[in-house]
Enzyme design. Structure first.
Site, PDB file in Angstrom:
ATOM      1  CB  CYS A  82     -32.306 -20.345 -38.107  1.00 37.24           C
ATOM      2  SG  CYS A  82     -34.058 -20.768 -38.194  1.00 37.24           S
ATOM      3  CG  HIS A 169     -31.259 -23.797 -34.713  1.00 37.85           C
ATOM      4  ND1 HIS A 169     -31.074 -22.495 -34.325  1.00 37.85           N
ATOM      5  CD2 HIS A 169     -32.489 -23.845 -35.291  1.00 37.85           C
ATOM      6  CE1 HIS A 169     -32.141 -21.775 -34.638  1.00 37.85           C
ATOM      7  NE2 HIS A 169     -33.013 -22.571 -35.233  1.00 37.85           N
ATOM      8  CD  GLU A 171     -27.953 -22.654 -32.461  1.00 36.98           C
ATOM      9  OE1 GLU A 171     -29.026 -22.033 -32.430  1.00 36.98           O
ATOM     10  OE2 GLU A 171     -27.375 -22.974 -33.524  1.00 36.98           O
ATOM     11  CG  ASP A 227     -23.487 -15.633 -10.230  1.00 36.99           C
ATOM     12  OD1 ASP A 227     -22.776 -16.546 -10.685  1.00 36.99           O
ATOM     13  OD2 ASP A 227     -24.665 -15.449 -10.583  1.00 36.99           O
ATOM     14  CB  SER A 228     -22.154 -12.643  -4.415  1.00 40.97           C
ATOM     15  OG  SER A 228     -22.407 -13.705  -3.521  1.00 40.97           O
ATOM     16  CB  SER A 229     -18.756 -16.876  -3.641  1.00 42.42           C
ATOM     17  OG  SER A 229     -19.783 -17.001  -2.676  1.00 42.42           O
TER      18      SER A 229
END
Length: 510
Positions: A82, A169, A171, A227-229
Site C-alpha cells: 500500500c 493488503h 495480510e 502473560d504473567s503465568s
C-alpha cells in the site's frame, strides 16, 4: 546460530502488527521498526528481507514519512504494501497521483502469475484495497505485474534488485491469496528456511535467563492471566526456586480463579508461590467509589503497597519478571530493557525498589504466548484463559462496589462462561463476560413483583482487541444462559446482550 530475520518497517498503518504475525505464521522471525530507524541500524540486524507497511499519509505531502534510498542497497529483497508500494515507486523515480475514485474494500485484480511473487496464484483474484492515491507509472527497471480497475500499477517488480510492491493488503483475510503471496516472498524470493518455532524460542530463552540471573533472586507479580503465568513459568524452568511469585488476591477475581491459580503454580508446578489475601483491604479502599478511573487508581496504588510489603520480606531481590508482550513494545516504542523503578502493568513500583527487568515474552504476539504456554505444559484451560482487566470485577460492577454486587457478577459470569464452553464457543469468541450495569428493573417472579439487578452479557470477536464485533451467539445458548442466571443468581431478574462493536464502544463497560 543466528536466526533468520525479516524487518517490517512501520509507516503507521492499521495492519502493521498483522503483517508481522503473518510472517511469523510461516515460522520466520520478524521485528517491527519505525520508519525513522536508520539504514545502518537495519544493516546491523542483518535481515534477510524487508517489508514496508501501509500508512495513512500521502507520499507527495511534505511531511509524509520517507526512507533513505540507501535501504535498497542493502542487497536483500524488499516488499512494499500500500503506502510502502507507493513509497518505493516515488523514491525510485515513479509517479503517484491522487485518485479520482477511491478504492476501498473488496476489489478485483488481474495478476501476472509468471512473477515469482504470484506463483501458484490465479490470474484473476479479489483483494482488499484501502487507498486514495495510486501509482500512475512505475520507476525505470520495474515491470507491472498487477492491475485493478482504478490502479493501473497495482503491483510491480524489479527482478534484478528483488524489489516488489503491491497496492493491496495481502495480510488481511479479505485477500484470499495473501498468505500464499507472502509465503512466495519469504521462501522463494528471500530464500528463507523458516527456523522460528516456539520450542526453539523456549530453549534459547531458558538458557539466556540462566546466564543472566546466575544465583540471584527473582520475583514476579503474578495476576493469574496468560502473560504473567507464561512469563513466570519460563523463568521457573530457568532458575527454579530462585523465583518467588507474589499473587495479590484483591477479592475482585472471577469465581474460583485465585484457587485455580494457586493449585496450578504452587501445587502442580511446585513454585515458590505467595498468595496474599487482601480482599478486605481493597474493598475498604473502594468503599463508595463509583468513578472507574478512581477505582483503577486506588487498586493500582494498593497493589503496589501490598506487593512492596511482601517483596521486602524476601530480602535482596535482583530481578523482576514482567509479562510484557510484543504489541506492548511496538505500541509504546520501548527500547532495550534496562534497570527500572516502575512497572507499567501495576502502575509503578516504589522508587526505592530497584530491579533489573526480565521480560521473557517481549518478542511474542499473544497467539505465540499461548503456544509457549502449551509448550511448557501449562494447563490448556489457563493458557486459553479469557483476557481480564487488572482492576478485575471492580470495572465490571458499574458504580459503587459492594460484596453483594461482586458476588452477583461473579456467579452470573461463571454461568455465562460455563455455557459458552459447553457450546464449544470458548476458543472462537475473543472475550466474553457478564457485568452489572447498576440498573434495577421491575419483574415478576412467583406471582410477586420484584425489583432486582440487570446483568449485561458481552461477547466479542477480535484478533487484537484494537477493533471488535459483537459475537453472534446462537439464540438457544443465550436463552439457556439467561434462564440459568435468573433462576440461580439471587438478586437478578433481567438479562440483556450488548450488540455494540468497537468502535464506537470499548470491549469493557468501564
Amino acid at each position: 546460530m543466528e536466526r533468520e530475520l525479516v524487518i517490517v518497517v512501520d509507516f503507521g498503518g492499521q495492519y502493521n502488527q498483522l503483517i508481522a504475525r503473518r510472517v511469523r505464521e510461516n515460522n520466520v522471525y520478524c521485528e517491527i521498526v519505525p520508519y525513522t530507524y536508520s539504514v545502518d541500524k537495519i544493516k546491523e540486524k542483518n535481515p534477510r528481507g524487508i517489508i514496508f507497511t501501509g500508512g495513512p499519509n500521502s507520499v507527495y505531502d511534505d511531511n509524509a514519512p520517507k526512507i533513505s534510498e540507501d535501504i535498497f542497497e542493502i542487497g536483500v529483497p524488499v516488499l512494499g504494501i500500500c503506502y510502502g508500494h507507493q513509497l518505493i515507486c516515488t523514491t525510485l523515480g515513479g509517479k503517484v497521483e491522487s485518485a479520482q475514485v477511491r478504492e476501498y474494500g473488496k476489489t478485483d485484480v488481474v495478476l501476472n502469475n509468471s512473477s515469482g511473487l504470484f506463483s501458484g496464484i490465479d490470474k484473476n483474484e479479489s483483494c482488499w484495497m484501502s487507498h486514495t492515491d495510486f501509482v500512475s507509472y512505475p520507476p525505470e527497471g520495474f515491470k507491472i505485474i498487477g492491475k485493478s480497475g482504478e490502479s493501473p500499477v497495482a503491483a510491480v517488480e524489479n527482478i534484478d534488485k528483488k524489489i516488489y510492491g503491491v497496492q493491496f493488503h495481502p495480510e488481511v483475510e479479505h485477500t484470499p491469496f495473501g498468505k500464499k503471496m507472502l509465503s512466495n516472498f519469504l521462501f522463494d524470493i528471500c530464500n528463507l528456511k523458516g527456523d522460528w518455532s516456539m520450542s526453539s524460542f523456549v530453549d534459547e530463552k531458558i538458557k539466556s535467563i540462566k546466564e543472566e540471573v546466575g544465583d540471584k533472586k527473582v520475583i514476579c507479580a503474578m495476576s493469574g492471566g496468560v502473560d504473567s503465568s507464561v512469563a513466570a513459568m519460563i523463568v521457573h524452568k530457568a532458575v527454579g526456586k530462585q523465583l518467588t511469585c507474589i499473587f495479590v488476591d484483591h477479592g475482585l477475581l472471577r469465581k474460583d480463579e485465585g484457587d485455580q491459580v494457586e493449585d496450578i503454580f504452587k501445587k502442580q508446578f511446585n513454585m515458590n508461590f505467595i498468595r496474599v489475601n487482601a480482599e478486605k483491604r481493597f474493598l475498604q479502599k473502594l468503599k463508595d467509589i463509583s468513578d472507574p478511573e478512581k477505582k483503577r487508581k486506588i487498586i493500582g496504588e494498593e497493589f503496589i503497597r501490598v506487593f512492596e510489603e511482601e517483596a521486602k520480606k524476601l530480602g535482596e531481590i535482583a530481578f523482576l519478571v514482567q509479562g510484557t508482550i510484543y504489541p506492548d513494545v511496538v505500541e509504546s516504542g520501548l527500547g532495550t530493557s534496562a534497570t527500572i523503578k516502575s512497572h507499567h502493568n501495576v502502575g509503578g513500583l516504589p522508587e526505592d525498589m530497584d530491579f533489573k527487568l526480565i521480560e521473557p515474552l517481549r518478542e511474542l504476539f499473544k497467539d505465540e504466548v499461548r503456544a509457549v504456554g502449551e509448550e511448557l505444559g501449562i494447563p490448556h484451560k489457563l493458557v486459553w484463559r479469557q483476557p481480564f482487566p487488572g482492576p478485575g470485577l471492580a470495572i465490571r460492577v458499574l458504580g459503587n462496589i459492594t460484596e453483594e454486587k461482586l458476588q452477583i457478577t461473579r456467579d452470573a459470569d461463571a454461568i455465562f462462561r460455563e455455557e459458552i464452553a459447553k457450546a464449544n464457543l470458548d476458543e472462537t469468541i475473543w472475550q466474553y463476560f457478564a457485568c452489572l450495569p447498576n440498573i434495577r428493573s421491575v419483574g415478576v417472579m412467583g406471582d410477586e413483583r420484584t425489583y432486582c439487578y440487570t446483568i449485561a452479557l458481552r461477547a466479542v470477536i477480535s484478533t487484537d482487541a484494537m477493533t471488535s464485533d459483537w459475537a453472534r451467539i446462537p439464540y438457544e445458548v443465550l436463552d439457556k444462559v439467561s434462564r440459568r442466571i435468573v433462576n440461580e443468581v439471587k438478586g437478578v431478574n433481567r438479562i440483556v446482550y450488548d450488540i455494540t462493536s468497537k468502535p464506537p464502544a470499548t470491549i469493557e463497560w468501564e
